[in-house]
Design an enzyme around this catalytic site. Structure first.
Site, PDB file in Angstrom:
ATOM      1  N   ASP A 207       0.834  -1.197   0.000  1.00  0.00           N
ATOM      2  CA  ASP A 207       0.000   0.000   0.000  1.00  0.00           C
ATOM      3  C   ASP A 207       0.876   1.258   0.000  1.00  0.00           C
ATOM      4  O   ASP A 207       1.891   1.314   0.700  1.00  0.00           O
ATOM      5  CB  ASP A 207      -0.870  -0.027   1.264  1.00  0.00           C
ATOM      6  CG  ASP A 207      -1.899   1.080   1.319  1.00  0.00           C
ATOM      7  OD1 ASP A 207      -2.796   1.098   0.466  1.00  0.00           O
ATOM      8  OD2 ASP A 207      -1.804   1.935   2.230  1.00  0.00           O
ATOM      9  N   GLU A 277       1.790  -0.096  -4.869  1.00  0.00           N
ATOM     10  CA  GLU A 277       0.865   0.955  -5.309  1.00  0.00           C
ATOM     11  C   GLU A 277       1.703   2.193  -5.642  1.00  0.00           C
ATOM     12  O   GLU A 277       2.164   2.901  -4.754  1.00  0.00           O
ATOM     13  CB  GLU A 277      -0.146   1.283  -4.205  1.00  0.00           C
ATOM     14  CG  GLU A 277      -1.204   2.263  -4.681  1.00  0.00           C
ATOM     15  CD  GLU A 277      -2.015   2.914  -3.564  1.00  0.00           C
ATOM     16  OE1 GLU A 277      -1.637   2.801  -2.380  1.00  0.00           O
ATOM     17  OE2 GLU A 277      -3.024   3.562  -3.887  1.00  0.00           O
TER      18      GLU A 277
HETATM   19  C1  GLC Z   1      -4.122   3.277  -0.502  1.00  0.00           C
HETATM   20  C2  GLC Z   1      -5.340   2.392  -0.503  1.00  0.00           C
HETATM   21  C3  GLC Z   1      -6.515   3.197  -0.041  1.00  0.00           C
HETATM   22  C4  GLC Z   1      -6.240   3.720   1.356  1.00  0.00           C
HETATM   23  C5  GLC Z   1      -4.939   4.509   1.376  1.00  0.00           C
HETATM   24  C6  GLC Z   1      -4.505   4.810   2.770  1.00  0.00           C
HETATM   25  O1  GLC Z   1      -4.216   4.290  -1.433  1.00  0.00           O
HETATM   26  O2  GLC Z   1      -5.527   1.824  -1.764  1.00  0.00           O
HETATM   27  O3  GLC Z   1      -7.694   2.445  -0.059  1.00  0.00           O
HETATM   28  O4  GLC Z   1      -7.298   4.534   1.766  1.00  0.00           O
HETATM   29  O5  GLC Z   1      -3.914   3.768   0.784  1.00  0.00           O
HETATM   30  O6  GLC Z   1      -4.019   3.652   3.378  1.00  0.00           O
END
Ligand code: GLC
Length: 540
Positions: A207, A277
């Protein structure tokens, strides 16, 4: 060292990944929230009915649920809502028994403010865990140390009355950022990876991966004069700055190398995988996250199809640019939806969503599907009083609840998702007409299109690993490419418009799949007529 340069392809290259938002997949306990037993009960659907190869589970760890699990209060356990560690182990065993890989979501940038680490950290300035998080003094006028903003709105700094300092939170104030420059934090988090690797997981989705390292001088971000947005969706105040100091410091590469070393060490018997991500739209920069020696992430997520205008030339440009930028030996990937994005059917329309599915499942690279997209579930409209997503509550219009509604299994109460009186988010009103059981019986349904595409892909080495060769002499409304190995040649022809189009074939071919699912195994000599919004897979 195990990496993608070796000749044999790994499961994460040939396979198709399917994202499950556990809260919304299947509720086995009748409390209105999905759980791990619910996922176990649906493994048969995933492996046999649908035919995917791996599942990625969004967070199921203990959490106060301020951000629905992306605020973790214990990285090495299961939230009782979802089950327990034994149930997780069963999930892994059962998934593996069916040949499915299991990818879990790891949230290393921030913990919950209820995590014992943060509880200690905020207890006093001299607590040993104080420097596990980013605590800073106020400026002389009492304002935050710099101008960084929270993605979810407002400043990224929260004042702590008790100890008289600010702490950093890139998201909610309930999600304090860990300080990855502190070696103890890094070691603790690497142990979290080891904990789940020891339990047999096949991989991690990391993440907010590109935020782990920030500018060590914590400089103010410059203001954004150009109006260019941070991502494809307008993020309000957040877009007022250019995010160069609060994200993406180059020291991140060292962290990814250390994570990769661990994954490689565990990969001898069971190849492990990482996807980060990474929101980066310049492919040259994006490609850096594979590592110069391909020794970092197995893949940085590629969100560019979400960002592009939906027409034949824009989509072709995205793919060609990626193909040009990706380092030798690195493996591409594509995404059309996830738990943060508006559902693809709503963005593209029902017929183009079918073309998009064919695109995603035939490009060179790993596709990641999002649960429910196989049914063509549209974005749900959630009334204000039922909104759950803290982002949507803080910033009108940015709620992600609409893509997180319960999976629609059948036409029974709550679409077969749950037997509770009410569910955590309402089931979409169209469930009686749009559900797995019903679509299995409709020969041309969205689900049957996905099943057909997945089945075809699983038999086709050219689609899994073949070269990508775009064709130039095609109508401007169409995107046509070959996928080929020395033994198999596939042609994919996609019509992005609502008018029919004629494509001249490079060689006689056999139609294998059309997005309308109304014919197949037809021999075609020279020219194919694509109907409006039609995609075809042909064998040359
Ligand atoms: C990432 C996740 C999202 C979350 C954010 C904070 O972007 O995909 O869903 O709210 O991280 O952890």
């Amino acid at each position: 060292m195990v990496n993608s340069l070796q000749n044999t392809f790994q499961w994460w290259q040939t396979g198709v990944i399917y994202q499950i938002y556990p809260r919304s997949y299947r509720d086995s306990t009748g409390n209105g929230v999905g759980d791990l037993q619910g996922v176990i009960n649906k493994l048969e659907y995933l492996s046999n009915t649908l035919g995917v190869d791996a599942l990625w589970l969004s967070p199921f760890f203990p959490s106060p649920m301020a951000d629905f699990g992306y605020d973790v209060s214990n990285y090495v356990d299961v939230h009782p809502l979802f089950g327990d560690l034994d149930m997780f182990d069963r999930l892994v065993t059962e998934a593996h028994r069916r040949g499915l890989k299991v990818i879990i979501d790891i949230v290393p940038n921030h913990s919950s403010d209820q995590h014992p680490w943060f509880v200690e950290s905020r207890s006093s300035r001299d607590n040993p865990k104080r420097d596990w998080y980013v605590w800073r003094d106020a400026k002389p006028d009492g304002s935050p140390p710099n101008n960084w903003l929270s993605v979810f709105g407002g400043p990224a700094w929260e004042w702590d009355e008790h100890t008289g300092q600010y702490y950093l939170h890139s998201f909610l104030k309930e999600q304090p950022d860990l300080d990855w420059r502190n070696p103890a934090v890094k070691e603790a988090m690497l142990d979290v990876f080891r904990f789940w690797l020891d339990r047999g997981v096949d991989g991690f989705r990391i993440d907010v991966a590109q935020r782990l390292m920030k500018d060590p001088l914590e400089r103010d971000n410059p203001m954004n004069e150009s109006g260019k947005m941070f991502s494809h969706k307008a993020m309000g105040e957040y877009d007022s700055q250019i995010h160069i100091y609060d994200v993406t410091h180059e020291d991140i590469h060292g962290v990814f190398q250390e994570i990769r070393e661990i994954l490689d060490a565990y990969s001898e018997k069971q190849p492990r995988y990482s996807v980060g991500e990474i929101h980066e739209y310049d492919f040259e920069k994006w490609a850096l996250y594979y590592g110069k020696e391909l020794d970092e992430l197995h893949m940085p997520f590629n969100f560019s199809l979400l960002d592009a205008a939906w027409d034949a030339s824009a989509i072709r440009n995205v793919v060609d640019d990626l193909e040009a930028a990706i380092p030798d030996g690195a493996w591409p990937n594509y995404v059309l939806g996830n738990h943060d994005e508006q559902r693809m059917v709503t963005r593209l329309g029902a017929l183009q969503a079918r073309v998009a599915a064919m695109l995603l499942l035939t490009l060179r690279g790993t596709p990641t599907l999002y649960y429910g997209d196989e049914l063509g579930m549209p974005e749900s409209v959630i009334p204000d009083e039922l909104l759950q997503d803290p982002w949507g509550i803080a910033v009108p219009g940015l709620s992600r609840d609409g893509c997180r509604t319960p999976m629609q299994w059948n036409d029974q109460v709550h679409a077969g998702f749950s037997t509770a009186g009410s569910t955590w988010l309402p089931v979409q009103p169209d469930y009686a007409a749009r559900n797995v059981a019903g679509q299995l019986g409709e020969p041309t349904s969205s689900l049957n299109l996905y099943r057909t595409l997945l089945a075809f892909r699983s038999e086709s080495t050219a689609l899994q690993t073949g070269r990508y060769v775009p064709l130039d002499k095609v109508p401007s409304s169409c995107y046509v490419y070959k996928r080929e190995t020395d033994r198999e040649r596939i042609l994919v022809a996609l019509n992005f418009s609502d008018e029919s189009a004629e494509v001249t074939l490079p060689a006689p071919a056999t139609l294998k799949v059309t997005t309308y699912l109304d014919k197949s195994d037809l021999s075609i000599d020279k020219v194919i007529q694509l109907r409006p919004h039609e995609g075809m897979i042909l064998s040359l």
